[in-house]
Design a protein around this motif. Structure first.
Motif, PDB file in Angstrom:
ATOM      1  N   ALA A 158       0.842  -1.192   0.000  1.00 32.84           N
ATOM      2  CA  ALA A 158       0.000   0.000   0.000  1.00 32.84           C
ATOM      3  C   ALA A 158       0.876   1.241   0.000  1.00 32.84           C
ATOM      4  CB  ALA A 158      -0.903   0.012   1.228  1.00 32.84           C
ATOM      5  N   PRO A 159       0.387   2.351  -0.537  1.00 33.52           N
ATOM      6  CA  PRO A 159       1.156   3.590  -0.460  1.00 33.52           C
ATOM      7  C   PRO A 159       1.514   3.902   0.992  1.00 33.52           C
ATOM      8  CG  PRO A 159      -0.736   3.855  -1.908  1.00 33.52           C
ATOM      9  CD  PRO A 159      -0.915   2.533  -1.234  1.00 33.52           C
ATOM     10  N   GLY A 160       2.769   4.254   1.216  1.00 33.60           N
ATOM     11  CA  GLY A 160       3.208   4.567   2.567  1.00 33.60           C
ATOM     12  C   GLY A 160       3.761   3.386   3.337  1.00 33.60           C
ATOM     13  N   ASP A 161       3.640   2.174   2.801  1.00 28.44           N
ATOM     14  CA  ASP A 161       4.301   1.037   3.437  1.00 28.44           C
ATOM     15  C   ASP A 161       5.814   1.243   3.378  1.00 28.44           C
ATOM     16  OD1 ASP A 161       1.980  -0.276   4.107  1.00 28.44           O
ATOM     17  OD2 ASP A 161       2.102  -1.781   2.517  1.00 28.44           O
ATOM     18  N   TYR A 162       6.512   0.527   4.226  1.00 34.15           N
ATOM     19  CA  TYR A 162       7.962   0.683   4.314  1.00 34.15           C
ATOM     20  C   TYR A 162       8.674  -0.320   3.410  1.00 34.15           C
ATOM     21  CZ  TYR A 162       7.182   3.850   8.198  1.00 34.15           C
ATOM     22  OH  TYR A 162       6.784   4.922   8.956  1.00 34.15           O
TER      23      TYR A 162
END
Length: 219
Positions: A158-162
């Motif tokens: 997901a967007p923002g995952d590391y």
């Protein structure tokens, strides 16, 4: 994404193996198998800005693939391209690499092939992919969307995952679990450093990697 994110600072001290071990211990997926650095030795950590590619003709795209993601990204970001594992056509190229380098993007991860590998290497840009290929994306693949949920080598991102990547590969950590994963990974890394110290002190491998090693993640 802000570069002062304390999770990013901690992630930057860990390698993919410790993070993967932590995910294993917690029963979480994360390792993107088959993706490796194509531009030399790099160690990258950041937060995912995602791009989803599909076959040309599937959707109408108003822009060239990856451009919006590059324009919106900077230090602390890793552009992650879901290219469905395609190795017969590129999902990233040299002009995009120049833009990414100019904006200070940490690195690029592509689930498929990329081109202009020499250009990216000369720029010092970390690019992780399945392969290099000279074949253009034009008329073959297009961007369906960016900053959307994607799947990369079987891992949901997901967007923002590391993201952390090094010579062993690429690992993703869901943002919702980052604190727990970091805590566990730091414990794993500390235990392995202690084991290496024993090796340098002259301890036998049987002693260093005894029965406790198999239970390392449960400790």
């Amino acid at each position: 994404m802000p570069t002062e994110d304390p999770h990013l600072e901690r992630l930057g001290t860990l390698d993919t193996c410790a993070v993967s071990d932590a995910l294993d211990a917690l029963g979480l997926p994360g390792a993107a198998l088959g993706i490796h650095s194509v531009t030399g030795r790099h160690r990258v950590s950041g937060r995912a800005v995602t791009v989803e590619l599909v076959a040309a003709g599937t959707v109408e795209s108003p822009r060239h693939l990856g451009t919006a993601a590059v324009d919106a990204s900077g230090p602390g970001d890793v552009v992650v391209v879901a290219h469905d594992g395609r190795t017969h056509v590129s999902g990233w190229g040299g002009v995009l690499s120049a833009g990414a380098r100019k904006r200070g993007i940490e690195g690029i991860v592509v689930d498929g092939a990329v081109r202009d590998v020499d250009e990216a290497t000369d720029l010092g840009l970390a690019v992780y992919a399945r392969a290099g290929v000279p074949v253009t994306a034009r008329s073959r693949v297009v961007e369906r969307g960016w900053n959307v949920d994607v799947t990369v080598a079987g891992v949901d991102v997901a967007p923002g995952d590391y993201v952390v990547a090094d010579g062993s590969g690429v690992v993703f950590v869901p943002a919702a679990h980052i604190q727990t994963v970091l805590d566990k990974a730091e414990l794993v890394a500390a235990k392995e450093r202690a084991m290496v110290a024993k090796v340098h002190e002259g301890a036998s491998m049987v002693e260093v990697m005894g029965a406790d090693y198999e239970n390392l993640l449960a400790q």
